[in-house]
Motif scaffolding. Structure first.
Motif, short mmCIF file in Angstrom:
data_model
loop_
_atom_site.label_atom_id
_atom_site.label_comp_id
_atom_site.label_asym_id
_atom_site.label_seq_id
_atom_site.Cartn_x
_atom_site.Cartn_y
_atom_site.Cartn_z
N GLY A 63 0.81 -1.21 0.00
CA GLY A 63 0.00 0.00 0.00
C GLY A 63 0.85 1.26 0.00
O GLY A 63 0.53 2.23 -0.70
N VAL A 64 1.92 1.25 0.78
CA VAL A 64 2.80 2.42 0.82
C VAL A 64 3.45 2.64 -0.54
O VAL A 64 3.54 3.77 -1.03
CB VAL A 64 3.88 2.23 1.92
CG1 VAL A 64 4.92 3.36 1.84
CG2 VAL A 64 3.23 2.23 3.30
N VAL A 65 3.91 1.56 -1.18
CA VAL A 65 4.53 1.67 -2.50
C VAL A 65 3.52 2.20 -3.52
O VAL A 65 3.85 3.05 -4.35
CB VAL A 65 5.08 0.30 -2.94
CG1 VAL A 65 5.54 0.36 -4.40
CG2 VAL A 65 6.25 -0.11 -2.05
N LEU A 66 2.28 1.72 -3.46
CA LEU A 66 1.25 2.19 -4.39
C LEU A 66 0.97 3.68 -4.21
O LEU A 66 0.82 4.43 -5.18
CB LEU A 66 -0.04 1.38 -4.19
CG LEU A 66 0.00 -0.08 -4.66
CD1 LEU A 66 -1.23 -0.83 -4.17
CD2 LEU A 66 0.11 -0.15 -6.17
N CYS A 67 0.89 4.12 -2.97
CA CYS A 67 0.65 5.55 -2.71
C CYS A 67 1.84 6.40 -3.16
O CYS A 67 1.66 7.52 -3.65
CB CYS A 67 0.37 5.77 -1.22
SG CYS A 67 -1.23 5.13 -0.68
N LEU A 68 3.05 5.86 -3.00
CA LEU A 68 4.22 6.58 -3.48
C LEU A 68 4.21 6.68 -5.00
O LEU A 68 4.53 7.73 -5.58
CB LEU A 68 5.49 5.88 -2.99
CG LEU A 68 6.82 6.57 -3.35
CD1 LEU A 68 6.87 7.97 -2.76
CD2 LEU A 68 8.00 5.75 -2.83
#
Length: 312
Positions: free
Chosen positions: A157-162
């Protein structure tokens, strides 16, 4: 007394930016509702189709033609990155992390916009803009940390938001030169259409999920297309054509504060003192970044050139 002629374009651009920020903040509330019934790709496609249809009707009524050839590179890149890729990965990311973490990571975007604008276009980075962005980013961090819940986030999720933040910044920077050749309405309409075409692989999911989705979720998806997409992206493009990319990016730091307020009023989610303090910092930073010193030089932002199809 009416504003001086020299101030009128600046006031109109500020008003357009304010409309954009309010509608983009409302989108987070609608996405939360629609996202319960629609998958990330289907929600993005439904939103983009609603937006493209609305913008297409307006273009026909205004007799806007096709954008000039020099504008198409920026339209294609911004359409793929911002209208298409950004919406899908953001919807997906928000299903993997809590709202606070998503807001925190995505708010890297305005910083990237300012840096890319200075690097590619020679946009100035005056001390007030840098200071205002620093204050607003601190506020976004505060809001994000105060809203983050334990166990609700994942590395994916963090990678997707980044990735969403990078796509957002790239889309804005690509859109800026296109606005020198085409109107804000043209750039937004065809960018939205490019994004919708890119999301057509999710058409099957959209049809299947729409048949089973409750009416409020579908209405929220349509609302996302008509207002936060069709209207807000057009007012954004109008304002971006009349100021620097960095300054526009800094303005979006008002979104987290407005999301907190709207969640309080609409969803009855009472924010804590830390969240309210972070929201206040976001707004204070925006005020600083958009202010000017007494002897400040005019911004380096070319006036949009008229096209054969007219202006927005």
């Amino acid at each position: 007394m009416s504003p001086a002629p020299s101030r009128r374009p600046e006031l109109l651009a500020a008003g357009a930016a304010a409309v954009t920020v309010v509608l983009w903040a409302s989108a987070f509330v609608s996405i939360r509702s629609a996202g319960e019934a629609y998958s990330p790709g289907a929600l993005a496609l439904g939103r983009l189709l609603s937006g493209a249809l609305t913008l297409g009707v307006i273009c026909l009524l205004r007799r806007e033609g096709w954008p000039p050839r020099p504008a198409w590179r920026g339209i294609l890149i911004s359409g793929l990155l911002w209208f298409g890729f950004y919406m899908v990965v953001l919807n997906w990311g928000e299903q993997q992390v809590d709202a606070g973490t998503a807001a925190l990571v995505v708010n890297v975007g305005p910083v990237l916009i300012a840096v890319l604008g200075a690097r590619l276009f020679g946009d100035a980075l005056p001390p007030r803009l840098v200071a205002g962005m620093a204050v607003s980013f601190a506020g976004a961090v505060t809001v994000g940390l105060s809203m983050s819940g334990g166990g609700g986030s994942s590395l994916l999720g963090v990678v997707l938001c980044l990735l969403a933040a990078v796509a957002y910044a790239g889309g804005v920077v690509a859109q800026k030169p296109a606005l020198s050749h085409a109107s804000a309405l043209q750039v937004t309409t065809f960018g939205c259409l490019v994004g919708a075409v890119a999301c057509l692989p999710f058409a099957g999911q959209l049809v299947h999920e729409a048949a089973a989705a409750p009416l409020p979720a579908t209405l929220n998806m349509v609302y996302l297309g008509v207002f936060p997409t069709a209207l807000a992206f057009t007012t954004w493009a109008y304002a971006l054509a009349r100021t620097t990319a960095g300054r526009m990016g800094a303005t979006t730091y008002a979104v987290p504060a407005l999301v907190v307020l709207m969640s309080w009023l609409v969803l009855d989610e009472v924010p804590g003192l830390l969240t309210l303090g972070g929201g206040a910092l976001c707004l204070a930073g925006v005020a600083v970044s958009r202010s000017r010193g007494r002897a400040a030089a005019p911004e380096k932002a070319p006036e949009p050139r008229p096209t054969r199809a007219g202006r927005s």
